[in-house]
Design a protein around this motif. Sequence first.
Motif, PDB file in Angstrom:
ATOM      1  N   ILE A  82      37.529 -22.501   6.045  1.00  0.00           N
ATOM      2  CA  ILE A  82      36.097 -22.221   6.158  1.00  0.00           C
ATOM      3  C   ILE A  82      35.476 -22.115   4.768  1.00  0.00           C
ATOM      4  O   ILE A  82      36.149 -21.804   3.788  1.00  0.00           O
ATOM      5  N   GLU A  83      34.199 -22.384   4.709  1.00  0.00           N
ATOM      6  CA  GLU A  83      33.391 -22.192   3.500  1.00  0.00           C
ATOM      7  C   GLU A  83      32.067 -21.598   3.958  1.00  0.00           C
ATOM      8  O   GLU A  83      31.161 -22.322   4.381  1.00  0.00           O
ATOM      9  N   ARG A  84      31.972 -20.271   3.886  1.00  0.00           N
ATOM     10  CA  ARG A  84      30.784 -19.582   4.406  1.00  0.00           C
ATOM     11  C   ARG A  84      30.276 -18.569   3.383  1.00  0.00           C
ATOM     12  O   ARG A  84      31.047 -18.023   2.598  1.00  0.00           O
ATOM     13  N   ASN A  85      28.983 -18.297   3.468  1.00  0.00           N
ATOM     14  CA  ASN A  85      28.394 -17.244   2.641  1.00  0.00           C
ATOM     15  C   ASN A  85      28.818 -17.381   1.180  1.00  0.00           C
ATOM     16  O   ASN A  85      29.278 -16.419   0.565  1.00  0.00           O
ATOM     17  N   GLU A  86      28.660 -18.615   0.658  1.00  0.00           N
ATOM     18  CA  GLU A  86      29.151 -18.860  -0.693  1.00  0.00           C
ATOM     19  C   GLU A  86      28.215 -18.270  -1.741  1.00  0.00           C
ATOM     20  O   GLU A  86      27.451 -18.962  -2.403  1.00  0.00           O
ATOM     21  N   THR A  96      32.725 -10.605   1.939  1.00  0.00           N
ATOM     22  CA  THR A  96      32.615 -12.062   1.903  1.00  0.00           C
ATOM     23  C   THR A  96      33.969 -12.686   1.612  1.00  0.00           C
ATOM     24  O   THR A  96      34.400 -13.629   2.290  1.00  0.00           O
ATOM     25  N   THR A  99      36.502 -12.359   4.643  1.00  0.00           N
ATOM     26  CA  THR A  99      36.307 -13.315   5.731  1.00  0.00           C
ATOM     27  C   THR A  99      36.888 -14.680   5.376  1.00  0.00           C
ATOM     28  O   THR A  99      37.583 -15.312   6.176  1.00  0.00           O
ATOM     29  N   THR A 100      36.614 -15.137   4.163  1.00  0.00           N
ATOM     30  CA  THR A 100      37.106 -16.443   3.737  1.00  0.00           C
ATOM     31  C   THR A 100      38.620 -16.448   3.575  1.00  0.00           C
ATOM     32  O   THR A 100      39.307 -17.376   4.014  1.00  0.00           O
ATOM     33  N   TYR A 155      35.201 -19.268  -1.799  1.00  0.00           N
ATOM     34  CA  TYR A 155      35.937 -20.483  -1.419  1.00  0.00           C
ATOM     35  C   TYR A 155      36.892 -20.952  -2.522  1.00  0.00           C
ATOM     36  O   TYR A 155      38.086 -21.149  -2.257  1.00  0.00           O
ATOM     37  N   ASP A 189      31.878 -30.892   8.864  1.00  0.00           N
ATOM     38  CA  ASP A 189      31.094 -29.710   9.226  1.00  0.00           C
ATOM     39  C   ASP A 189      31.175 -28.635   8.151  1.00  0.00           C
ATOM     40  O   ASP A 189      30.266 -27.818   8.004  1.00  0.00           O
ATOM     41  N   LEU A 190      32.272 -28.595   7.395  1.00  0.00           N
ATOM     42  CA  LEU A 190      32.470 -27.576   6.369  1.00  0.00           C
ATOM     43  C   LEU A 190      31.326 -27.554   5.369  1.00  0.00           C
ATOM     44  O   LEU A 190      30.915 -26.498   4.900  1.00  0.00           O
ATOM     45  N   ASN A 191      30.806 -28.748   5.027  1.00  0.00           N
ATOM     46  CA  ASN A 191      29.735 -28.828   4.029  1.00  0.00           C
ATOM     47  C   ASN A 191      28.438 -29.387   4.607  1.00  0.00           C
ATOM     48  O   ASN A 191      27.604 -29.902   3.868  1.00  0.00           O
TER      49      ASN A 191
END
Length: 230
Positions: A82-86, A96, A99-100, A155, A189-191
């Motif tokens: 996953i790559e979220r809330n970067e 943060t 979670t990653t 990430y 979808d990741l990016n």
Amino acid sequence: MTTTLITGANKGLGFETARRLVEAGHTVYVGSRDPERGRRAAELLGARTVVLDVTDDASVAAAARAIEADGGLDVLVNNAGIERNESGAAEVTADTLRTTFDTNVFGVVRVTHAFLPLLHRSAAPVVVNVSSGLASKTLVSTVGTPTYAYPGVAYPASKAALNMITVQYAKAFPDMRINAVEPGYTATDLNGHSGTQTVEEGAEIIVRMARVRPGGPTGGYFDAEGPLPW
């Protein structure tokens, strides 16, 4: 017959990797958190499916039991990520990162640990960890490169940790071929599908390292062009 498990394989790079390995003659398990999405992907691919949430101990253990009952495992591709809330350095929080890391780092350890007994029984065990160019401290600190311009913390930190895990596992299990790979900036979808490569291009190095033979490289970090700097 080579039996392969790919985590997060119901879409994107995982799906394309599964397609290519089925084409190459592998028996492929599509690992997916969502049973229905996994089933549909497996039907399209001519593969098998297993419910697998890399963040859940019980789910991983159940998947390992199911694949063991079906005959075992030769190749593990740790693709789920996953790559979220970067957030940048000023905004990033421990939550943060947690979670990653739960998917990108702890998930890889959780899955690999659960499947090690099966891999040890294989005549040619292989592990491929899907990393990122953002894991390279050399590249991220090189002024003027796209990796240098990336502001996020969670990430790249998670993928750098994954690279270290790869090296330590490779040293511990010299009879296995264990490598980290960088697919490149691939539209998934990741990016938000902003990547500049197709999934066919991105999957190339994953497929190549999934098919590495005994005596091939281990403990390395590669993209399609060759070794990358740590």
